[in-house]
Design an enzyme around this catalytic site. Structure first.
Site, short mmCIF file in Angstrom:
data_model
loop_
_atom_site.label_atom_id
_atom_site.label_comp_id
_atom_site.label_asym_id
_atom_site.label_seq_id
_atom_site.Cartn_x
_atom_site.Cartn_y
_atom_site.Cartn_z
N LYS A 152 0.30 4.72 -2.37
CA LYS A 152 -0.89 3.98 -2.77
C LYS A 152 -2.04 4.38 -1.86
CE LYS A 152 -2.27 -0.85 -3.67
NZ LYS A 152 -1.79 -2.25 -3.66
N SER A 227 -2.24 -4.31 -8.21
CA SER A 227 -3.15 -3.29 -7.73
C SER A 227 -2.47 -1.95 -7.41
CB SER A 227 -3.85 -3.79 -6.46
OG SER A 227 -2.93 -4.00 -5.40
N SER A 228 -1.14 -1.92 -7.40
CA SER A 228 -0.44 -0.66 -7.13
C SER A 228 -0.22 0.10 -8.45
CB SER A 228 0.91 -0.92 -6.44
OG SER A 228 0.74 -1.71 -5.29
N ILE A 248 0.41 -8.98 -2.86
CA ILE A 248 0.11 -10.36 -2.45
C ILE A 248 0.57 -11.29 -3.57
CG2 ILE A 248 -1.63 -12.08 -1.83
CD1 ILE A 248 -3.44 -9.89 -0.89
N GLY A 249 -0.03 -11.10 -4.75
CA GLY A 249 0.26 -11.98 -5.87
C GLY A 249 0.79 -11.25 -7.09
N GLY A 250 1.46 -10.11 -6.87
CA GLY A 250 2.04 -9.37 -8.00
C GLY A 250 1.68 -7.91 -8.02
N SER A 251 1.03 -7.39 -6.98
CA SER A 251 0.48 -6.03 -7.00
C SER A 251 1.52 -4.92 -7.02
CB SER A 251 -0.45 -5.83 -5.79
OG SER A 251 -1.64 -6.54 -5.98
#
Length: 479
Positions: A152, A227-228, A248-251
């Site tokens: 990433k 985000s990944s 963090i929240g699902g990335s």
């Protein structure tokens, strides 16, 4: 008395004072606007130069890569499972250089369709060549010998920018390489591409004004997630077999679900986080964690074994010195699994429900106990715990990250929310919002103002810790 001295005259002291204040205010605004205008112009120039440089570099790299291996040979290697790839690399049937060239070829071809590559890692060929010079005994000591990996864009590589899709971070090359990347390279891995992210990494899509938009490898009209997302697309397109994301929240988990690959979000703090550059967010409860993404479960296991080695504690003293637990991995003990299919107010799609049902059935067949369970306090968790922690400073870091930059549509709501004064959020929450929005969104609005003071932040964190201890403690796993 002259007009200049007369209180009623055209140049009275109060009028003169007011005129001066208006002039000073106007001058300040003019200076601020002028500065912002020229900064924006400068950012635009910097971005265009970066885009041109990336395009030129990637085009040259792609033209060279496709001449080094035939499509047939590339396919033979990239179609291997992780276990089989490691086997042929260790046996010498395939060299590290050949594996690298195969994945480079595949990445070039698929990137033309999906745009997941930010830039190629120029040192990859040199790393592979050094690995090929090792003896058979030395190869066997490296569990990831010759395995090409993707990273990433937020992972530090010495000499490369980590922009997070923000123009202000262009031309600020890293002075060191992430400790987590160093560990993988030390154990034989070959980083060969850096993959796309959303601007600021606070989005479930992968689009930014520097590298553009990444599409889903199975359907270009759909999102790859974020985000990944660049990692998800690259691995989903068989252009990488193992990569590193952050979450963090699902990335990590969302791109894996969207792109049909495997991933693991380890417990926060389990792996070194002296690794990742991004928006300067430092929440202490809702924390960022690094994690592997791969084409199968075996690739994740191999990565976690390497990243859990005792050396990780020496590299980063904040990492607990806990080795990978082989006994637990191979254990046949029966697990108690909590299973839920959604919670208010989130509407869960049918495909997600079906996936959970399939996992439930497979676990039951394997002899594990599956209990239907509903997470408590979900409204509070979504609207207060998460927002208070992520927006601990009222969103200041997010505004600073994109100041004078182009804002992508996916993050505009966060930026507008972060720019709104706390008093205005409270006013809207107490007057207009109750007529339009559900309660959890109103709580989210007020919580996004942050804690206000350090003492309030500590109180909020203490409350979150107490509530988190009550969630799911009776289960080994929660689906």
């Amino acid at each position: 008395m002259s007009n200049m001295e007369s209180p009623e005259g055209p140049f009275s002291v109060p009028m003169l004072g007011c005129t001066m204040l208006v002039c000073l205010f106007s001058l300040k605004k003019l200076v601020s606007w002028t500065s912002s205008y020229f900064t924006t112009q400068h950012f635009n120039e910097v971005r265009e130069k970066k885009i041109a440089a990336i395009k030129s570099s990637n085009t040259k790299w792609a033209a060279l890569v496709v001449t080094k291996i035939s499509p047939q040979d590339a396919s033979k290697i990239t179609e291997l499972s992780f276990e089989d790839l490691c086997r042929v690399l260790q046996s010498g049937e395939v060299s590290a250089t050949q594996a690298l060239q195969a994945y480079q070829y595949k990445a070039v071809k698929e990137n033309a369709k999906h745009n997941f590559i930010c830039e190629a890692v120029a040192e990859a060929e040199g790393i592979a060549a050094k690995l090929d010079a090792l003896t058979a005994e030395e190869r066997r000591s490296l569990p990831l010998f010759g395995v090409p990996i993707s990273l990433k864009e937020t992972y530090m590589l010495e000499g490369y920018d980590c922009t997070v899709g923000c123009v202000k971070l262009i031309n600020k090359p890293m002075k060191e390489t992430s400790s987590i990347v160093k560990m993988l390279v030390t154990q034989g891995a070959v980083p060969f591409i850096r993959t796309n992210i959303p601007q600021t990494c606070m989005s479930f899509d992968s689009v930014n004004p520097i590298y553009g938009t990444t599409s889903n490898p199975h359907d270009p009209l759909r999102s790859c997630g974020g985000s990944s997302g660049g990692e998800g697309a690259a691995i989903g397109a068989c252009s990488s077999i193992l990569g590193l994301g952050t979450d963090i929240g699902g990335s990590i988990r969302i791109p894996a679900a969207f792109c049909g690959i495997y991933s693991l979000k380890p417990t926060a703090g389990r792996l070194s986080f002296h690794s990742d550059v991004g928006v300067d967010y430092n929440g202490r409860i809702v924390t960022v964690t690094c994690g592997p993404m791969g084409r199968d479960v075996n690739s994740l296991i191999a990565a976690m074994k390497v990243l859990s080695m005792p050396e990780s504690h020496l590299v980063d003293p904040f990492v607990p010195p806990i080795p990978f637990n082989e006994k637990e991995l191979n254990s046949n003990k029966k697990l108690r699994v909590g299973c839920f299919f959604g919670f208010e107010p989130i509407e869960v799609c049918e495909s997600s429900k079906r996936a959970v049902a399939m996992a439930e059935e497979a676990l039951k067949k394997a002899g594990h106990e599956v209990v239907h369970w509903q997470p408590p306090n979900t409204m509070w968790a979504l609207s207060q715990a998460y927002a208070t922690n992520v927006f601990g400073d009222g969103g200041k870091v997010f505004v600073e990250a994109v100041q004078n930059d182009i804002w992508e549509d996916h993050i505009k709501d966060i930026i507008y929310l972060s720019m709104m004064p706390a008093w205005l959020k409270k006013f809207i929450a107490s007057t207009i919002a109750p007529l339009i929005f559900p309660r959890y969104l109103i709580n989210y609005l007020t919580s996004s103002s942050g804690s206000g003071t350090i003492s309030n932040l500590w109180k909020d964190e203490a409350e979150i810790k107490v509530r988190l201890r009550l969630i799911g403690g009776e289960f080994c796993v929660i689906l």
